[in-house]
Design a protein around this motif. Structure first.
Motif, short mmCIF file in Angstrom:
data_model
loop_
_atom_site.label_atom_id
_atom_site.label_comp_id
_atom_site.label_asym_id
_atom_site.label_seq_id
_atom_site.Cartn_x
_atom_site.Cartn_y
_atom_site.Cartn_z
N PHE A 49 45.99 36.97 38.08
CA PHE A 49 46.17 36.71 36.65
C PHE A 49 47.64 36.52 36.32
O PHE A 49 48.00 35.61 35.57
N LEU A 50 48.48 37.38 36.87
CA LEU A 50 49.91 37.29 36.56
C LEU A 50 50.53 36.02 37.12
O LEU A 50 51.50 35.51 36.57
N ASN A 51 49.96 35.49 38.20
CA ASN A 51 50.46 34.25 38.78
C ASN A 51 49.81 33.01 38.17
O ASN A 51 50.11 31.89 38.56
N GLY A 52 48.87 33.21 37.25
CA GLY A 52 48.19 32.09 36.61
C GLY A 52 47.10 31.48 37.45
O GLY A 52 46.69 30.35 37.21
N GLU A 53 46.60 32.19 38.43
CA GLU A 53 45.58 31.65 39.35
C GLU A 53 44.22 32.32 39.16
O GLU A 53 43.33 32.15 39.98
N TYR A 54 44.04 33.09 38.10
CA TYR A 54 42.79 33.84 37.90
C TYR A 54 41.69 32.91 37.44
O TYR A 54 41.82 32.24 36.41
N THR A 55 40.60 32.82 38.22
CA THR A 55 39.51 31.91 37.88
C THR A 55 38.14 32.57 37.96
O THR A 55 37.13 31.88 37.97
N ASP A 56 38.08 33.92 38.01
CA ASP A 56 36.78 34.60 38.13
C ASP A 56 35.92 34.41 36.89
O ASP A 56 34.71 34.22 36.98
N THR A 88 34.79 40.26 29.22
CA THR A 88 35.00 39.87 30.61
C THR A 88 36.26 40.54 31.15
O THR A 88 37.11 41.01 30.39
N ALA A 89 36.35 40.61 32.46
CA ALA A 89 37.53 41.22 33.08
C ALA A 89 38.77 40.41 32.77
O ALA A 89 39.85 40.97 32.53
N GLY A 90 38.66 39.11 32.73
CA GLY A 90 39.79 38.26 32.40
C GLY A 90 40.31 38.53 31.00
O GLY A 90 41.52 38.51 30.76
#
Length: 97
Positions: free
Chosen positions: A72-79, A87-89
């Motif tokens: 998430f911190l790297n901007g790659e969170y896609t779950d 949601t977790a996001g």
């Protein structure tokens, strides 16, 4: 005052009184019916979990959470969608913004 007018007003008042009594009885019956439905509904019991979490499970879950936070911190969170409630996001988004 004209006697016909008086009788007409008395008849109208009698009809209104009867209508209000009938409406009141219907409301009382409806209210009692809803109270019976509420009383007959079973209240859900609280479910308990019988399985305990082991230290290996904690390590596994810790690594999963840490990798998700890093993504998430790297901007790659896609779950899941970070703007959808529950949601977790969305939790990550709320936590870090």
């Amino acid at each position: 005052m004209n006697p016909k007018l008086q009788y007409g007003i008395m008849a109208l008042c009698a009809i209104l009184v009867i209508a209000f009594v009938v409406i009141g009885i219907q409301q009382k019956n409806h209210s009692e019916s809803l109270e019976r439905k509420i009383a007959n509904n079973s209240k859900p019991t609280k479910a308990t979990k019988d399985v305990s979490v082991t230290s290996e499970d904690v390590k596994t879950y810790k690594s999963i959470v840490e990798s998700s936070i890093d993504e998430f911190l790297n901007g790659e969170y896609t779950d899941d969608d970070i703007f959808e409630d529950g949601t977790a996001g969305n939790v990550f988004y709320s936590l870090f913004t």
